[in-house]
Design a protein around this motif. Structure first.
Motif, mmCIF file in Angstrom:
data_model
loop_
_atom_site.group_PDB
_atom_site.id
_atom_site.type_symbol
_atom_site.label_atom_id
_atom_site.label_comp_id
_atom_site.label_asym_id
_atom_site.label_seq_id
_atom_site.Cartn_x
_atom_site.Cartn_y
_atom_site.Cartn_z
ATOM 1 N N PHE A 56 0.854 -1.185 0.000
ATOM 2 C CA PHE A 56 0.000 0.000 0.000
ATOM 3 C C PHE A 56 0.888 1.233 0.000
ATOM 4 C CE2 PHE A 56 -2.748 3.339 1.656
ATOM 5 C CZ PHE A 56 -3.811 3.192 0.770
ATOM 6 N N LEU A 57 0.869 1.929 -1.132
ATOM 7 C CA LEU A 57 1.705 3.120 -1.346
ATOM 8 C C LEU A 57 0.816 4.338 -1.572
ATOM 9 C CD1 LEU A 57 4.238 1.451 -3.832
ATOM 10 C CD2 LEU A 57 4.462 1.660 -1.344
ATOM 11 N N ASN A 58 -0.270 4.406 -0.825
ATOM 12 C CA ASN A 58 -1.222 5.512 -0.949
ATOM 13 C C ASN A 58 -1.787 5.627 -2.366
ATOM 14 O OD1 ASN A 58 -1.228 6.523 1.765
ATOM 15 N ND2 ASN A 58 0.818 7.335 1.389
ATOM 16 N N GLY A 59 -2.003 4.473 -2.985
ATOM 17 C CA GLY A 59 -2.615 4.458 -4.310
ATOM 18 C C GLY A 59 -1.645 4.648 -5.459
ATOM 19 N N LEU A 60 -0.350 4.800 -5.155
ATOM 20 C CA LEU A 60 0.653 5.008 -6.200
ATOM 21 C C LEU A 60 1.198 3.669 -6.689
ATOM 22 C CD1 LEU A 60 2.591 7.962 -4.516
ATOM 23 C CD2 LEU A 60 0.807 8.105 -6.262
ATOM 24 N N GLY A 61 1.816 3.694 -7.868
ATOM 25 C CA GLY A 61 2.489 2.524 -8.402
ATOM 26 C C GLY A 61 3.975 2.593 -8.133
ATOM 27 N N ILE A 62 4.670 1.498 -8.385
ATOM 28 C CA ILE A 62 6.111 1.431 -8.154
ATOM 29 C C ILE A 62 6.839 1.993 -9.375
ATOM 30 C CG2 ILE A 62 8.068 -0.103 -7.752
ATOM 31 C CD1 ILE A 62 6.086 -2.014 -6.339
ATOM 32 N N ARG A 63 7.721 2.957 -9.140
ATOM 33 C CA ARG A 63 8.468 3.574 -10.236
ATOM 34 C C ARG A 63 9.935 3.144 -10.242
ATOM 35 N NH1 ARG A 63 5.206 7.596 -12.403
ATOM 36 N NH2 ARG A 63 6.615 7.388 -14.166
ATOM 37 N N ASP A 64 10.455 2.674 -9.113
ATOM 38 C CA ASP A 64 11.804 2.093 -9.079
ATOM 39 C C ASP A 64 11.994 1.392 -7.746
ATOM 40 O OD1 ASP A 64 14.232 1.352 -10.089
ATOM 41 O OD2 ASP A 64 15.222 3.275 -9.802
ATOM 42 N N LEU A 65 12.978 0.502 -7.710
ATOM 43 C CA LEU A 65 13.338 -0.229 -6.499
ATOM 44 C C LEU A 65 14.830 -0.064 -6.260
ATOM 45 C CD1 LEU A 65 11.460 -3.607 -7.164
ATOM 46 C CD2 LEU A 65 10.747 -1.807 -5.568
ATOM 47 N N CYS A 66 15.215 -0.074 -4.985
ATOM 48 C CA CYS A 66 16.621 0.054 -4.622
ATOM 49 C C CYS A 66 16.848 -0.747 -3.347
ATOM 50 C CB CYS A 66 16.975 1.523 -4.417
ATOM 51 S SG CYS A 66 18.716 1.816 -4.019
ATOM 52 N N LEU A 67 17.949 -1.472 -3.291
ATOM 53 C CA LEU A 67 18.268 -2.300 -2.129
ATOM 54 C C LEU A 67 19.120 -1.514 -1.147
ATOM 55 C CD1 LEU A 67 17.931 -5.223 -1.069
ATOM 56 C CD2 LEU A 67 20.092 -5.765 -2.199
ATOM 57 N N HIS A 68 18.719 -1.524 0.133
ATOM 58 C CA HIS A 68 19.483 -0.876 1.201
ATOM 59 C C HIS A 68 19.634 -1.888 2.328
ATOM 60 C CE1 HIS A 68 20.040 2.653 4.224
ATOM 61 N NE2 HIS A 68 21.190 2.228 3.744
ATOM 62 N N GLY A 69 20.760 -2.621 2.324
ATOM 63 C CA GLY A 69 20.878 -3.740 3.233
ATOM 64 C C GLY A 69 19.899 -4.821 2.810
ATOM 65 N N GLU A 70 19.017 -5.216 3.729
ATOM 66 C CA GLU A 70 17.951 -6.154 3.384
ATOM 67 C C GLU A 70 16.599 -5.458 3.300
ATOM 68 O OE1 GLU A 70 18.195 -9.438 6.107
ATOM 69 O OE2 GLU A 70 19.789 -10.380 4.922
ATOM 70 N N ASP A 71 16.623 -4.126 3.326
ATOM 71 C CA ASP A 71 15.407 -3.335 3.151
ATOM 72 C C ASP A 71 15.232 -2.983 1.674
ATOM 73 O OD1 ASP A 71 15.261 -3.425 5.880
ATOM 74 O OD2 ASP A 71 15.733 -1.296 6.190
ATOM 75 N N LEU A 72 13.989 -2.797 1.285
ATOM 76 C CA LEU A 72 13.689 -2.307 -0.050
ATOM 77 C C LEU A 72 13.303 -0.843 0.034
ATOM 78 C CD1 LEU A 72 11.521 -5.096 -1.750
ATOM 79 C CD2 LEU A 72 13.962 -4.668 -1.988
ATOM 80 N N LEU A 73 13.937 -0.019 -0.782
ATOM 81 C CA LEU A 73 13.500 1.359 -0.967
ATOM 82 C C LEU A 73 12.642 1.386 -2.225
ATOM 83 C CD1 LEU A 73 16.825 3.270 -0.235
ATOM 84 C CD2 LEU A 73 14.932 2.793 1.342
ATOM 85 N N ILE A 74 11.455 1.945 -2.102
ATOM 86 C CA ILE A 74 10.486 1.935 -3.193
ATOM 87 C C ILE A 74 10.175 3.369 -3.593
ATOM 88 C CG2 ILE A 74 8.178 1.223 -3.909
ATOM 89 C CD1 ILE A 74 8.275 -0.869 -1.636
ATOM 90 N N ARG B 289 4.100 18.965 -15.472
ATOM 91 C CA ARG B 289 4.476 18.287 -16.712
ATOM 92 C C ARG B 289 5.990 18.162 -16.862
ATOM 93 N NH1 ARG B 289 0.693 15.310 -17.483
ATOM 94 N NH2 ARG B 289 1.479 14.880 -19.588
ATOM 95 N N GLU B 290 6.705 18.147 -15.758
ATOM 96 C CA GLU B 290 8.154 18.023 -15.790
ATOM 97 C C GLU B 290 8.659 17.484 -14.459
ATOM 98 O OE1 GLU B 290 9.354 22.055 -16.563
ATOM 99 O OE2 GLU B 290 9.228 22.632 -14.449
ATOM 100 N N ASP B 291 9.951 17.107 -14.430
ATOM 101 C CA ASP B 291 10.600 16.611 -13.208
ATOM 102 C C ASP B 291 9.852 15.426 -12.598
ATOM 103 O OD1 ASP B 291 12.832 18.141 -13.222
ATOM 104 O OD2 ASP B 291 12.260 19.457 -11.571
ATOM 105 N N HIS B 292 9.724 14.364 -13.380
ATOM 106 C CA HIS B 292 9.100 13.136 -12.899
ATOM 107 C C HIS B 292 10.210 12.163 -12.481
ATOM 108 C CE1 HIS B 292 5.564 14.250 -15.757
ATOM 109 N NE2 HIS B 292 5.462 14.859 -14.588
ATOM 110 N N ALA B 293 10.388 11.955 -11.191
ATOM 111 C CA ALA B 293 11.438 11.061 -10.695
ATOM 112 C C ALA B 293 11.215 9.653 -11.236
ATOM 113 C CB ALA B 293 11.440 11.058 -9.172
ATOM 114 N N GLU B 294 12.255 9.078 -11.841
ATOM 115 C CA GLU B 294 12.130 7.772 -12.495
ATOM 116 C C GLU B 294 13.127 6.749 -11.970
ATOM 117 O OE1 GLU B 294 10.508 6.182 -15.146
ATOM 118 O OE2 GLU B 294 8.937 7.688 -15.224
ATOM 119 N N GLY B 295 14.272 7.194 -11.450
ATOM 120 C CA GLY B 295 15.303 6.248 -11.032
ATOM 121 C C GLY B 295 15.993 6.691 -9.761
ATOM 122 N N ILE B 296 16.333 5.707 -8.907
ATOM 123 C CA ILE B 296 17.029 6.005 -7.655
ATOM 124 C C ILE B 296 18.177 5.011 -7.461
ATOM 125 C CG2 ILE B 296 15.069 7.058 -6.471
ATOM 126 C CD1 ILE B 296 14.544 4.367 -5.097
#
Length: 354
Positions: free
Chosen positions: A249-267, A309-316
């Motif tokens: 549950f991401l407040n109705g948002l979809g996943i735009r990228d994933l990143c591993l931090h230790g054994e945690d997932l950054l979404i 209509r600009e600055d849409h974060a896509e990658g982390i």
């Protein structure tokens, strides 16, 4: 008012041949404390920059077709939406999505309305692949740096009439099968992969869509080499399926990228549809050890600014190796004009990571 977690900005400089695609960046990964790997959703190549005097430069381009066979000509985009590094492999994933033509300003209303009826699938988008990465260079095949008796080989998930083995496996899924078979475009809340992480022998891919009654979906799979250059799926779920589903549950948002931090997932979460809207960073603690059939509520870590209509974060990607404190580098699709630099550069942001 400036975000209190904003730390710095960094310049990414590309050669002139890639200059037009600096506005289409869709995936990013930092390796070896100096190499920044990037993908564009409009090309079939991987870009590499090197850390150079507090910025990234020395652009080198790698054509994916030189390492793995593509299902269509190289001129047709892969739509790379995720990059990760595990062991001595660089992994990439395409969107696996259908797309709808969009209206263009120079066309008439009648022409643009007709364009909105045109939906198609592109074979190169159905790519999930690994390419050997040693000392900052990609290889089709090379000896393992720690064991010369082992060969590292490039490979991709087996192609099928449905796209690949993953799409074939999902066709009858009770949650996702309808979206796969209905051929709904990604930006219409259709099936759309954005983001990949690889942990040990497991691969996690995030779905921008569909979002189901406010719940985003992440898939977990395992692959093995079935023949030269070809990867197959293993049965990993309790029900004997070749994938596991994890609901977020991401407040109705979809996943735009994933990143591993230790054994945690950054979404990195953002709108499923083609619109401006909240962009938020979540942390799922122990996210690489998830059980099936569980609903997860990751914790909100950070809100990422977005524009009109600009600055849409896509990658982390994690950047603490460069900036001396826990931090995250963020690249943007459709960057604001103020981010564009005349010499082919574009500015990315660095945020503190709590």
């Amino acid at each position: 008012m400036q975000d209190p977690n904003f730390l710095n900005q960094v310049l990414l400089t590309f050669t002139n041949s890639f200059k037009e695609h600096r506005e289409d960046l869709s995936a990013v990964m930092l390796t070896d404390k100096k190499y920044l790997w990037l993908g564009s959703d409009e090309t079939s190549s991987i870009e590499r920059l090197c850390w150079d005097n507090h910025n990234f430069a020395q652009h080198k381009q790698f054509h994916v077709a030189e390492y793995i066979s593509l299902a269509a000509p190289e001129e047709e985009e892969i739509d790379i939406e995720g990059i990760d590094h595990n062991g001595y492999y660089l992994w990439i994933v395409g969107s696996h999505s259908w797309k709808r033509k969009k209206p263009k300003p120079k066309k008439s209303d009648a022409e643009n309305i007709k364009r909105l009826t045109q939906v198609k699938s592109e074979p190169n988008r159905y790519i999930l692949a690994r390419i050997p990465l040693v000392d900052g260079e990609l290889h089709k095949c090379c000896p393992h740096p720690e064991d010369s008796n082992v060969q590292l080989t490039a490979g991709k998930l087996e192609v099928t009439q449905q796209g690949n083995l993953l799409m074939e496996a999902l066709a009858d899924d009770p949650h996702l099968g309808f979206f796969v078979k209905a051929e709904i475009p990604g930006k219409d809340n259709g099936f759309d992969i954005e983001g990949i992480i690889v942990y040990q022998h497991r691969i996690f891919v995030g779905l921008r869509g569909p979002v189901l009654r406010g719940w985003a979906v992440m898939l977990e799979i395992e692959v093995e080499s079935s023949q030269a250059g070809v990867l197959s799926l293993q049965n990993i779920s309790e029900a004997g399926r070749q994938y596991k589903k994890h609901f977020m549950f991401l407040n109705g948002l979809g996943i735009r990228d994933l990143c591993l931090h230790g054994e945690d997932l950054l979404i990195l979460a953002g709108p499923t549809m083609d619109l401006d809207g909240p962009v938020q960073l979540y942390r799922l603690r122990g996210g690489v050890h998830l059980q099936e059939n569980v609903l997860h509520s990751p914790e909100l870590v950070q809100k990422i600014p977005y524009g009109n209509r600009e600055d849409h974060a896509e990658g982390i990607t994690l950047a603490q190796d460069l900036f001396g404190e826990p931090s995250l580098l963020v690249v943007y699709d459709s960057p604001a004009k103020a981010r564009l630099v005349d010499d082919g550069g574009v500015i990315a942001d660095i945020f503190k990571l709590g």
